[in-house]
Design an enzyme around this catalytic site. Structure first.
Site, PDB file in Angstrom:
ATOM      1  N   ASP A 120       0.866  -1.173   0.000  1.00 57.94           N
ATOM      2  CA  ASP A 120       0.000   0.000   0.000  1.00 57.94           C
ATOM      3  C   ASP A 120       0.911   1.234   0.000  1.00 57.94           C
ATOM      4  O   ASP A 120       2.133   1.135   0.158  1.00 57.94           O
ATOM      5  CB  ASP A 120      -0.965  -0.012   1.202  1.00 57.94           C
TER       6      ASP A 120
HETATM    7  C1  NOJ Z   1      -4.041   3.928   0.135  1.00 57.08           C
HETATM    8  C2  NOJ Z   1      -5.231   3.044   0.336  1.00 57.08           C
HETATM    9  O1  NOJ Z   1      -5.127   2.363   1.563  1.00 57.08           O
HETATM   10  C3  NOJ Z   1      -5.439   2.016  -0.771  1.00 57.08           C
HETATM   11  O2  NOJ Z   1      -6.678   1.403  -0.582  1.00 57.08           O
HETATM   12  C4  NOJ Z   1      -5.341   2.658  -2.122  1.00 57.08           C
HETATM   13  O3  NOJ Z   1      -5.554   1.709  -3.129  1.00 57.08           O
HETATM   14  C5  NOJ Z   1      -3.986   3.319  -2.263  1.00 57.08           C
HETATM   15  N1  NOJ Z   1      -3.847   4.343  -1.234  1.00 57.08           N
HETATM   16  C6  NOJ Z   1      -3.756   3.932  -3.638  1.00 57.08           C
HETATM   17  O4  NOJ Z   1      -4.542   5.029  -3.833  1.00 57.08           O
END
Ligand code: NOJ
Length: 741
Positions: A265
């Site tokens: 993430d």
């Molecule tokens: C953080 C989030 O937790 C995740 O769900 C998301 O896909 C990513 N950012 C990318 O935007």
């Protein structure tokens, strides 16, 4: 490209080129006209020579942007390996659908599937190759802001079903085709269980509990061949998921057989330093690649440190090769080597984005996601001759698409007031805003977090009284009040955990004031999580939960309020009676003192019941249904023999309105080698029951439904007695008994 060519390509790559494939950055680095070297690269702290080697781009959408960035990149790249474009298309691209939590309330896989398919149709012609969706985290705590992203809500079985549907809807048969792309399941693992519902917080539970409730939806998505998985921000058993070898290598790769790409993430690898495990970025890079993370999202940890680690012989190059090969393989499956723009198509965008067909279908799908929570004396549907006062901060508001709808424009969204004007004419509208959404203090919390200019303290006081007075004037002229209220859309979603799950104070005041008129009030609720309606629920006559319903949400709301559509949604997360009950979910364990005729020493609260206000599976409609005659074809199920019991109920529609009813089957294992929940959803059917009609609904009970994880972490069934329940929600059920022998 055939496999041997892909291997040749890998062999041709320099170490820097290989590492580049494992790095993802924001596409703005390529779109910004000014000197790339001084601005963006230095912000990210990435070595300059790496920028034209990165393998993928995050959140750049739109055919023109994608084609421009791809061209710029390919021009400078030695081996001309195309970029992959990834984005979060959660509940829609330009046509926005209800938030996932709402979609899940349809209990209709076709609804969830179509929302995703239309979103993908739009997103793929806008250049998206990988969608960071579905989120299949099990969510049991409404304080967590991200429960809005879950379709399965608090239930493991529902979550598994939707995980499969969504992976298939996103990927189709061939991810290179228009309308399809790679699905990225997230957030591995157990992110929904963050302690106290606080974002990014720790997760800790027994492995048995983890497997029993949290892991199976990820597994279900993998079984449907999801191409990517994203690690979660939280720790699992003391180790951040992103560097958790046990989770990623032993379970994900070895046990589940996942051979797709693992992505971290956003900056999660680097964050393992703050967790207090990795001592610096280099250490974090080593731990993540060792654990099996292929792509580092949006930091310089891989780009700046993997090479050093290989040179120092601390890291075996084979681990890099393995990860790069997986990335190249995905690009190949997307057919990007043949056509680097994928399905990005500027001409088609004009025809398909927000097309009439998409909008019309969205309206239909949306009405199936609403949950009717209360309808005293059948105040709904509204009689078309009644004079309606439309009041509330959501009545003429575009912000009804939820936290994730970052690619939609407000001019495409219809407000509730506009949708009512379409039906009854502008001249007949009685409208008042009634209240600010939030106090200045509450609003400033949101503005501050977004780095925006703050409002002056007490700012809302200037308008609040005026809004309230106007509302009273308008309400006095009406026969019925439709009150559009709820959470600010930025009170749910990532980073938006809350300890209060109540409707904002100013709006509570509005409700209380209007109540004094003694006119029927229909409350239309906007929110991204279950709310606590204590002190409000009894002030209104009807409650229609519409969540954040999207582009066509407003039209769908009137379809339901006027009775053109019969509401059929049922809750996938219960509404607590009080925040102090959280986490609260229906499939709890009995304590040793559930009901002991001795209140003093019973498992309970002094100041609230242990039950939710509205249970899991609950939702009313305009029909009146009666469940009767639960019958079992046998009371014995033979173990290990592929045996089945047929269980049936008869449902009668005693009203004049056709019903779409979700019939739910729950099972309870009465005595197990480990404690088993009081009830578990094992099957459901959404069926049409004609007005004045009667239907017999049948389910099959199989041994598979009785399996669970025992103390030795074996997934087994155990002989003994079981109860089966069939009903319209988890609480109101008919029951029967059978035995597994
Ligand atoms: C953080 C989030 O937790 C995740 O769900 C998301 O896909 C990513 N950012 C990318 O935007």
């Amino acid at each position: 490209m055939i496999k041997s060519k892909l291997v040749n390509l890998l062999n041709e790559m320099t170490l820097d080129e290989k590492i580049g494939q494992l790095v993802q950055i924001s596409g703005n680095f390529f779109l910004e006209e000014d000197n790339v070297q001084t601005g963006p690269i230095s912000n990210l702290g990435m070595c300059e020579n790496m920028i034209y080697k990165v393998g993928s781009i995050l959140n750049i959408v739109g055919a023109k942007n994608v084609i421009t960035v791809q061209n710029k990149y390919l021009e400078k790249s030695r081996l001309k390996i195309p970029l992959m474009f990834m984005a979060d298309i959660i509940n829609g691209y330009k046509t926005v659908f209800p938030i996932p939590l709402a979609q899940g309330c349809s209990w209709n896989t076709e609804v969830v599937k179509r929302c995703a398919q239309i979103s993908m149709k739009e997103a793929t012609i806008a250049g998206v190759n990988v969608n960071f969706y579905p989120m299949v985290d099990l969510v049991r705590d409404a304080r967590w802001g991200r429960v809005m992203e879950s379709t399965g809500g608090e239930d493991t079985y529902l979550n598994e079903i939707y995980a499969k549907v969504l992976v298939n809807a996103i990927q189709g048969d061939d991810i290179s085709q228009e309308g399809n792309c790679a699905a990225c399941i997230k957030h591995f693992a157990a992110y929904g269980a963050v302690e106290s519902g606080r974002e990014y917080n720790k997760v800790d539970m027994s492995e048995r509990e983890l497997r029993q409730y949290y892991m199976s939806a990820y597994k279900a998505g993998i079984e449907e061949k999801a191409k990517m998985i994203m690690t979660s921000f939280n720790i699992v058993d003391g180790i951040p998921a992103t560097i958790n070898k046990w989770l990623l290598r032993e379970i994900l790769r070895a046990e589940y057989g996942f051979d797709g790409v693992v992505i971290s993430d956003y900056s999660a690898i680097q964050e393992t330093i703050a967790h207090g495990i990795s001592i610096d970025k280099k250490d974090a890079a080593l731990r993540a690649i060792n654990a099996g993370v292929d792509i580092d999202m949006q930091t310089n940890v891989y780009s700046n440190f993997l090479k050093e680690l290989v040179k120092e012989k601390v890291l075996d190059i084979s681990l890099i090769d393995e990860a790069v090969y997986r990335v190249l393989k995905l690009k190949n499956e997307l057919k990007l080597f043949e056509n680097p723009y994928g399905n990005a198509n500027i001409e088609k965008e004009k025809k398909i984005l927000l097309s009439n067909e998409n909008l019309e279908e969205a309206r239909k799908l949306t009405s199936e996601t609403f949950v009717l929570l209360k309808n005293k004396q059948n105040v709904l549907p509204i009689n078309k001759n009644q004079k309606i006062a439309l009041i509330g901060p959501y009545a003429d508001n575009f912000a009804i698409t939820g936290e994730w709808s970052m690619f939609s424009e407000r001019e495409n969204i219809v407000t509730i007031k506009q949708a009512l004007e379409e039906r009854i004419g502008k001249e007949n509208i009685l409208y008042a805003k009634g209240s600010n959404m939030l106090t200045t203090k509450e609003m400033n919390y949101i503005l501050k977090a977004d780095g925006k200019e703050l409002l002056k303290n007490g700012e809302e006081l200037k308008t609040q009284k005026k809004y309230l007075d106007e509302a009273m004037v308008v309400a006095k002229k009406a026969d019925i009040i439709v009150l559009a209220v709820g959470e600010h859309y930025k009170q749910s979603g990532e980073g938006n955990a809350r300890v209060s799950l109540r409707i904002p104070k100013l709006q509570q005041k509005l409700i209380n004031t209007l109540r004094t008129l003694n006119k029927p009030i229909v409350m239309v609720l906007f929110n991204g999580r279950p709310l606590v309606l204590e002190g409000i629920e009894n002030k209104v006559d009807a409650i229609l939960e519409v969540w954040f319903p999207g582009t066509e949400g407003a039209r769908a709301i009137w379809d339901v309020l006027f009775g053109d559509e019969n509401p059929s949604g049922k809750l996938n997360m219960c509404f607590p009676e009080h925040e102090g009950q959280c986490p609260i979910y229906y499939n709890q364990y009995n304590t040793g003192r559930p009901n002991i005729n001795n209140l003093r020493f019973e498992s309970r609260y002094q100041d609230a019941s242990i039950y939710p206000k509205y249970p899991f599976g609950f939702g009313l409609s305009y029909s009146k249904l009666e469940y009767r005659d639960l019958k079992l074809s046998s009371t014995i199920l033979h173990k290990g023999k592929n045996d089945k019991i047929t269980v049936s109920v008869t449902i009668e529609n005693c009203s004049n309105v056709d019903a779409k009813e979700t019939v739910q089957l729950y099972i309870q294992d009465l005595f197990g080698s480990v404690v088993r929940p009081i009830k578990e959803l094992k099957a459901f059917k959404k069926v049409l029951i004609k007005a004045k009609g009667k239907t017999k609904i049948e389910f099959e009970i199989t041994e598979e439904m009785l399996k669970f994880w025992n103390r030795d972490l074996q997934y087994i069934s155990e002989e003994g007695e079981f109860k089966v329940y069939i009903g319209c929600n988890c609480r109101d059920c008919l029951e029967g008994k059978f035995e597994l022998i």
